[in-house]
Design a protein around this motif. Structure first.
Motif, short mmCIF file in Angstrom:
data_model
loop_
_atom_site.label_atom_id
_atom_site.label_comp_id
_atom_site.label_asym_id
_atom_site.label_seq_id
_atom_site.Cartn_x
_atom_site.Cartn_y
_atom_site.Cartn_z
N SER A 187 121.27 67.58 63.41
CA SER A 187 121.27 67.46 61.94
C SER A 187 119.88 67.49 61.32
O SER A 187 119.75 67.76 60.14
N MET A 188 118.80 67.21 62.08
CA MET A 188 117.46 67.16 61.50
C MET A 188 116.73 68.51 61.52
O MET A 188 115.64 68.63 60.98
N CYS A 234 109.03 64.57 57.80
CA CYS A 234 109.97 63.53 58.22
C CYS A 234 109.77 62.18 57.54
O CYS A 234 110.74 61.51 57.21
N ARG A 261 116.58 61.00 71.95
CA ARG A 261 117.17 60.86 70.61
C ARG A 261 116.47 61.78 69.62
O ARG A 261 117.10 62.39 68.77
N CYS A 294 111.59 60.27 54.50
CA CYS A 294 112.79 59.46 54.74
C CYS A 294 112.57 58.44 55.86
O CYS A 294 113.04 57.32 55.77
N HIS A 295 111.84 58.87 56.94
CA HIS A 295 111.71 58.01 58.13
C HIS A 295 110.47 57.13 58.06
O HIS A 295 109.52 57.30 58.82
N ASN A 318 115.24 69.98 58.37
CA ASN A 318 114.11 69.33 57.69
C ASN A 318 112.77 69.91 58.11
O ASN A 318 111.75 69.60 57.49
C1 HEC Z 1 115.99 63.78 53.59
C2 HEC Z 1 115.76 62.66 54.46
C3 HEC Z 1 115.40 62.95 55.90
C4 HEC Z 1 114.37 63.72 56.36
C5 HEC Z 1 113.34 64.52 55.60
C6 HEC Z 1 114.44 63.63 57.82
N1 HEC Z 1 115.47 62.84 58.18
FE1 HEC Z 1 115.95 62.29 60.08
N2 HEC Z 1 117.53 61.27 59.40
C7 HEC Z 1 117.90 61.15 58.07
C8 HEC Z 1 119.16 60.46 57.99
C9 HEC Z 1 119.91 60.14 56.72
C10 HEC Z 1 119.54 60.17 59.32
C11 HEC Z 1 120.79 59.45 59.82
C12 HEC Z 1 122.01 60.33 59.76
C13 HEC Z 1 121.96 61.49 60.72
O1 HEC Z 1 121.69 61.30 61.91
O2 HEC Z 1 122.19 62.62 60.28
C14 HEC Z 1 118.49 60.70 60.17
C15 HEC Z 1 118.50 60.59 61.54
C16 HEC Z 1 117.45 60.99 62.33
C17 HEC Z 1 117.34 60.68 63.72
C18 HEC Z 1 118.36 59.97 64.57
C19 HEC Z 1 117.94 58.53 64.72
C20 HEC Z 1 118.77 57.81 65.74
O3 HEC Z 1 119.13 56.67 65.45
O4 HEC Z 1 119.02 58.38 66.80
C21 HEC Z 1 116.18 61.22 64.17
C22 HEC Z 1 115.59 61.15 65.58
C23 HEC Z 1 115.57 61.87 63.05
N3 HEC Z 1 116.37 61.70 61.96
C24 HEC Z 1 114.37 62.57 63.13
C25 HEC Z 1 113.88 63.26 62.05
C26 HEC Z 1 112.72 64.13 62.14
C27 HEC Z 1 111.93 64.41 63.42
C28 HEC Z 1 112.51 64.62 60.91
C29 HEC Z 1 111.43 65.60 60.49
C30 HEC Z 1 111.52 66.89 61.09
C31 HEC Z 1 113.50 64.06 60.03
N4 HEC Z 1 114.31 63.24 60.77
C32 HEC Z 1 113.56 64.28 58.68
C33 HEC Z 1 117.19 61.59 56.99
C34 HEC Z 1 116.09 62.39 57.05
#
Ligand code: HEC
Length: 246
Positions: A74-75, A113, A66, A116-117, A78
């Motif tokens: 989508s990430m 990350c 995941r 938000c996470h 970031n």
């Molecule tokens: C600006 C806010 C934001 C940041 C910063 C961010 N994320 Fe996310 N992330 C989200 C959102 C909103 C979702 C759910 C929607 C989507 O999947 O696009 C998500 C979804 C995910 C998921 C999917 C979770 C699942 O249920 O499978 C993962 C894994 C993840 N992010 C990893 C990361 C990682 C690693 C980073 C850093 C490199 C990161 N995110 C940075 C907002 C963020």
């Protein structure tokens, strides 16, 4: 000269029994194809059954965790640098060591990350603030387990051996060159053995999914040929040389 039994030596009730048996097996085989379609179709995210689906079923998607999927998707935006993604992937491929996590991965997560996470963000996203939390997103998909393959293998081998044996017993009553018949009787058994062995091979080497499909197809075709030829000869075929009436 030895006279081998042929369809012309069978009573009508024997031929009826053979025919209804062969048709039932044929129908069962069609349902087996349907079952295979529904259990593997769409694994790769595309509608319909493909080689990729079979590969995923047995080999899995080793890279696809995941976390990996999100970073490829989508990430990705970031991250500050593309190299950071490589660092995370290397950590996953190396077996998600905790020290390597703390040294290389945790800094990337807290930089990019956790804003938000984390539970503080209130966004309801999976938290990425420590090793245990991140680990929940890094279990890779390694396909069918050996345990489930062993279970399905023994059921298949026992069940299909019976089917091929009885269909083959009927089929050898056909009239045809002996060499052709000998090959046709043996081929489906070789195909099913090859098919099942290549499930295990595919678990290790994804390219074997082609062998799974080819041998499965060969078994289906040879079974269909035996069924159709038997029914045809049973009811419609007249031997060219009529036995001399004594
Ligand atoms: C600006 C806010 C934001 C940041 C910063 C961010 N994320 Fe996310 N992330 C989200 C959102 C909103 C979702 C759910 C929607 C989507 O999947 O696009 C998500 C979804 C995910 C998921 C999917 C979770 C699942 O249920 O499978 C993962 C894994 C993840 N992010 C990893 C990361 C990682 C690693 C980073 C850093 C490199 C990161 N995110 C940075 C907002 C963020």
């Amino acid at each position: 000269m030895t006279h081998w039994k042929r369809f012309e030596d069978c009573s009508v009730s024997e031929k009826l029994l053979d025919t209804i048996f062969l048709l039932t097996i044929g129908l069962g085989y069609l349902f087996a194809l349907g079952h295979m379609y529904y259990s593997h179709e769409g694994r790769d995210g595309q509608a319909g059954l493909s080689v990729e689906d079979i590969k995923i079923a047995y080999y899995g998607e080793h890279q696809q965790t995941r976390l990996g999927a999100a970073l490829n998707g989508s990430m990705a935006g970031n991250l500050e640098f593309p190299e950071q993604k490589q660092i995370i992937f290397t950590w996953i491929e190396n077996g998600t060591d905790v020290d390597e996590f703390n040294a290389n991965v945790a800094p990337i997560m807290s930089e990019n990350c956790v804003a938000c996470h984390s539970s503080e963000s209130g966004m309801g996203l999976p938290s990425l603030t420590n090793y245990e939390e991140v680990m929940k997103l890094t279990h890779s998909d390694t396909g069918a387990s050996i345990q489930s393959l062993v279970r399905v293998s023994h059921i298949h081998l026992f069940g299909i051996a019976f089917i091929l044996f009885f269909v083959g017993r009927i089929f050898i009553l056909c009239e045809m060159p002996p060499m052709v018949k000998r090959v046709m009787v043996v081929v489906p058994f070789i195909a099913i053995l090859l098919d099942i062995l290549s499930w295990y091979a595919t678990k290790v080497i994804p390219g074997f999914s082609y062998v799974v499909i080819a041998s499965g197809g060969l078994m289906g075709l040879s079974l269909a040929a035996q069924i159709l030829l038997s029914i045809y000869q049973m009811w419609f075929y007249k031997p060219r040389v009529q036995p001399i009436e004594m």
